[in-house]
Scaffold this active site. Structure first.
Site, short mmCIF file in Angstrom:
data_model
loop_
_atom_site.label_atom_id
_atom_site.label_comp_id
_atom_site.label_asym_id
_atom_site.label_seq_id
_atom_site.Cartn_x
_atom_site.Cartn_y
_atom_site.Cartn_z
N GLU A 1 0.48 5.36 12.85
CA GLU A 1 -0.87 4.92 13.14
C GLU A 1 -0.97 3.41 13.39
O GLU A 1 -1.62 2.96 14.32
CB GLU A 1 -1.78 5.32 11.97
N ASP A 2 -0.29 2.64 12.56
CA ASP A 2 -0.53 1.20 12.57
C ASP A 2 0.55 0.37 13.27
O ASP A 2 0.37 -0.82 13.48
CB ASP A 2 -0.65 0.66 11.13
N HIS B 1 0.81 -1.22 0.00
CA HIS B 1 0.00 0.00 0.00
C HIS B 1 0.85 1.27 0.00
O HIS B 1 0.73 2.09 -0.93
CB HIS B 1 -0.99 -0.04 1.17
N ASP C 1 -3.00 8.49 -0.90
CA ASP C 1 -3.40 7.39 -0.01
C ASP C 1 -4.86 7.02 -0.27
O ASP C 1 -5.20 5.86 -0.45
CB ASP C 1 -3.20 7.88 1.44
N ASP D 1 -23.79 13.18 -27.99
CA ASP D 1 -23.77 13.80 -29.31
C ASP D 1 -22.81 14.99 -29.39
O ASP D 1 -22.75 15.67 -30.41
CB ASP D 1 -25.18 14.25 -29.72
N HIS E 1 3.60 6.70 5.77
CA HIS E 1 2.39 7.41 6.22
C HIS E 1 1.53 6.63 7.21
O HIS E 1 0.78 7.21 7.99
CB HIS E 1 1.55 7.89 5.02
MN MN Z 1 -2.83 4.45 3.97
#
Ligand code: MN
Length: 722
Positions: A81-82, A53, A144, A264, A77
């Protein structure tokens, strides 16, 4: 934007070598390996290792030739967070700038744009703040989101729809605001597909089908455009354009156009070397095909708010097919597709910040300014929304409910937007607690309180300033109903009064009489008859008389149901002065809404002019029993003799007719023409009078004057005999 897949860090690095220095590429590599390790063991819902990702996000940014720091931030990024790695750790590893960007993106990632206005507002504020620190944060965030949208199919349907809607409502407009058209288009189509998969597929299939048929025409137009540029010695490339599916869908829905109408239109873009060439190309294509008036737009001289520049024109192609042409330089093209990102794409403009970049900065600074001035976060979000959707304003009820209205809306529009009953009964309003006129144009962010009074009615003057269809319809509907009920009541009173003057009354008339009159007039109810009378379309006296006739004589023996003229003197029957009808003449009645009925002779020259108003004409007949005297005009040509007028007068009175007026119209040494207004009982009487006149020796000719043409019909209606 090409959905090109980056296979691995090697492929990405290879691509980067086209525009980045080796040490910079190495920084990006390092960030990649760092992230790969941090996300170790994590998987995407697609089944791929998580690192794919961030790699794809960096890939998207590399297509826009974003700088190495943006790419590093893209790699990292999701790390904070993860994976629980801190901002400080990133700062130590990659420096402050990258750490700040990662932090900014992480904060944006925590944002969930819910339906709750308050939460949404705060989220937007955070976004604006992150953007204001470093515009690249939003670029990473958009990339992202784009990759997440590209892989949205793996999400469960409800989550898919929520994210797609958010993309359509927030991210696509932001991309648009930043001039990143390619990205906006991809956002829109991916979101459209996720929200309405069936519609997306149906339109897609229809487009593919039409594309085959269009191909030939597209090639023909393109060839002729290219040949034209060649002839004029103007270097440039011509590209055929096709609308993306979401824009087709949106046009069908919001502009109520048919698929065919949209398809058209043939659209081309001509990209040239210099600004100067743009205008020369414009001239060339205008001489190739006729331009459609009013469709030329010069966005080069006056760029759009997001920095977009181009010339737009529409031409009448072969068989009148509309051809839309955009003409721009390569740089404008890059700007139009990538907006703010074009700044990085074109290294040459690095020292001079690009137009789009400057504008994007201005926009973000404006957002911050708004945030400072906004009283609350709701107000702020509305300000942002206005900025993203400039045609709408957002107004609040005192309870904080938001209403979306078109620009220029007034408190009356707002009242109707809340509820039709509130609109109909509104009497005043407070804007920001201040009493304000109902016509004041509202501004976004205002709190508006509507004051109502039960039983109050809409004012026709409101139609002069409301802008929404809902308010307009509400007011019109009410006024129509009101007019109807008022005229019905008036008509009833008028008819009652008229019947009373004949010594009759409504409830004493037979039902048959009423229904047969309604039938003759083709009206479906007695209320409609009242309304017709009240509106002045029918005369109360005439209607009363017809009702009485029908009541006395239900078989309708009154000469084919025609209205009978029975009075020489009447307040509602007037005899037209142009033709002066007398009993025995074929006659017609013309209903004037203010003056009652005017009787003309059937052959009067003037009625043909009035004939257009068919419903105003009534078939009438003389009552066989009619009494009284009627004015008629007679023209006499005679040899001039001494005392001739006296002789003439004697002849007329000898025939038992009164002379109303004698005028000498023309006169020379030998002849005179005399016009006489005479009162007679009917045609037979007139014939006798004329015979007597003719017997006067000096008279050479006697004629009845039937149609004066000198005056206009409308004026003539004024000149009626009472
Ligand atoms: Mn992400």
């Amino acid at each position: 934007m090409t959905a090109l897949q980056i296979e691995n860090i090697g492929t990405l690095a290879e691509g980067l070598s086209g525009y980045l220095e080796k040490p910079q590429i190495n920084h990006v590599r390092r960030a990649y390996y760092y992230a790969e390790q941090a996300h170790e063991g994590q998987m995407r819902r697609t089944g791929d290792p998580y690192i794919t990702h961030p790699l794809q996000v960096a890939g998207i940014l590399s297509h826009m030739h974003m700088d190495h720091q943006s790419l590093m931030a893209a790699m990292l990024h999701d790390v904070i967070e993860d994976t629980g790695i801190t901002k400080t750790a990133i700062k130590t590893q990659f420096g402050n700038t990258v750490a700040e960007m990662v932090d900014g993106v992480s904060k944006l990632s925590r944002i969930k744009f819910g339906s709750q206005a308050e939460a949404q507002a705060e989220n937007f504020q955070k976004m604006a703040m992150a953007m204001s620190r470093d515009l690249r944060v939003i670029m990473v965030k958009l990339a992202d989101r784009l990759h997440n949208m590209r892989t949205i199919k793996v999400l469960p349907p409800d989550k898919r729809r929520r994210i797609a809607r958010e993309t359509l409502e927030i991210y696509a407009p932001i991309a648009n605001r930043l001039g990143m058209n390619d990205m906006r288009i991809e956002f829109e189509d991916l979101a459209f597909e996720a929200i309405y998969p069936l519609r997306f597929r149906r339109i897609g299939a229809a487009v593919r089908q039409v594309r085959g048929n269009r191909k030939e025409v597209v090639t023909r137009i393109q060839t002729s455009l290219e040949a034209c540029l060649e002839r004029e010695g103007l270097p440039g490339r011509t590209i055929g354009r096709e609308k993306h599916l979401y824009s087709i869908y949106d046009k069908m829905r919001s502009k109520r156009k048919s698929f065919r109408e949209i398809m058209d239109v043939y659209a081309f873009r001509i990209v040239v070397d210099r600004v100067d060439t743009c205008y020369r190309v414009l001239g060339a294509v205008h001489s190739l095909y006729k331009p459609v008036p009013g469709r030329f737009k010069d966005y080069i001289a006056i760029p759009k708010a997001n920095g977009y520049q181009s010339l737009h024109t529409t031409l009448f192609g072969m068989h009148g097919l509309p051809i839309e042409i955009q003409i721009r330089t390569e740089e404008m093209e890059a700007m139009a597709n990538n907006g703010i990102a074009a700044h990085w794409l074109y290294k040459s403009s690095e020292e001079l910040p690009s137009n789009a970049h400057v504008r994007a900065r201005e926009w973000v600074n404006g957002l911050l300014e708004m945030q400072k001035n906004a009283g609350n976060s709701l107000e702020f979000i509305e300000n942002v929304k206005i900025d993203l959707f400039p045609d709408e304003i957002y107004v609040f009820t005192p309870k904080g409910e938001i209403f979306e209205l078109p620009v220029g809306s007034t408190p009356v529009d707002f009242a109707y937007a809340i509820h039709t009953d509130i609109g109909s009964t509104c009497v005043a309003c407070r804007i920001e607690r201040r009493l304000a006129p109902l016509s004041e144009a509202l501004e976004s962010g205002q709190t508006v309180e509507i004051l109502t009074a039960p039983g109050h009615k809409p004012n026709p003057a409101w139609l002069g300033f409301v802008v929404t269809a809902k308010a307009r319809t509400g007011i019109r509907h009410f006024l129509k109903k009101q007019k109807q009920s008022e005229s019905t009541a008036l008509g009833r009173r008028l008819l009652t009064k008229a019947l009373a003057s004949f010594g009759a009354s409504l409830d004493k008339l037979s039902r048959e009489a009423v229904s047969s009159l309604l039938e003759q007039l083709r009206l479906d109810s007695v209320n409609r008859l009242f309304e017709e009378i009240g509106l002045g379309n029918r005369m109360s006296h005439t209607m009363a008389q017809r009702l009485i006739d029908l009541n006395e004589n239900p078989t309708g023996a009154g000469v084919g149901g025609n209205l009978l003229v029975r009075d020489a003197q009447s307040s509602v029957m007037n005899y037209a002065r142009c033709c002066n009808p007398i009993p025995g003449d074929r006659i017609v009645g013309y209903i004037s809404s203010e003056r009652g009925m005017v009787i003309h002779t059937g052959d009067c020259n003037n009625i043909s002019e009035l004939r257009a108003n068919r419903e105003k004409w009534v078939e009438v007949d003389w009552d066989p029993e009619i009494q009284g005297e009627f004015t008629v005009e007679v023209r006499v040509e005679l040899e001039h003799q001494r005392g001739i007028i006296a002789t003439l007068a004697t002849a007329i009175t000898g025939a038992e007719a009164n002379i109303e007026k004698i005028t000498t119209a023309e006169r020379d040494a030998h002849f005179s023409i005399v016009n006489l207004l005479i009162n007679v009982r009917n045609r037979v009487h007139l014939a006798r009078v004329m015979r007597k006149i003719r017997m006067v020796k000096a008279v050479t000719r006697v004629t009845r004057v039937k149609s004066r043409k000198a005056r206009k019909p409308s004026v003539r209606a004024d000149n009626v005999v009472h």
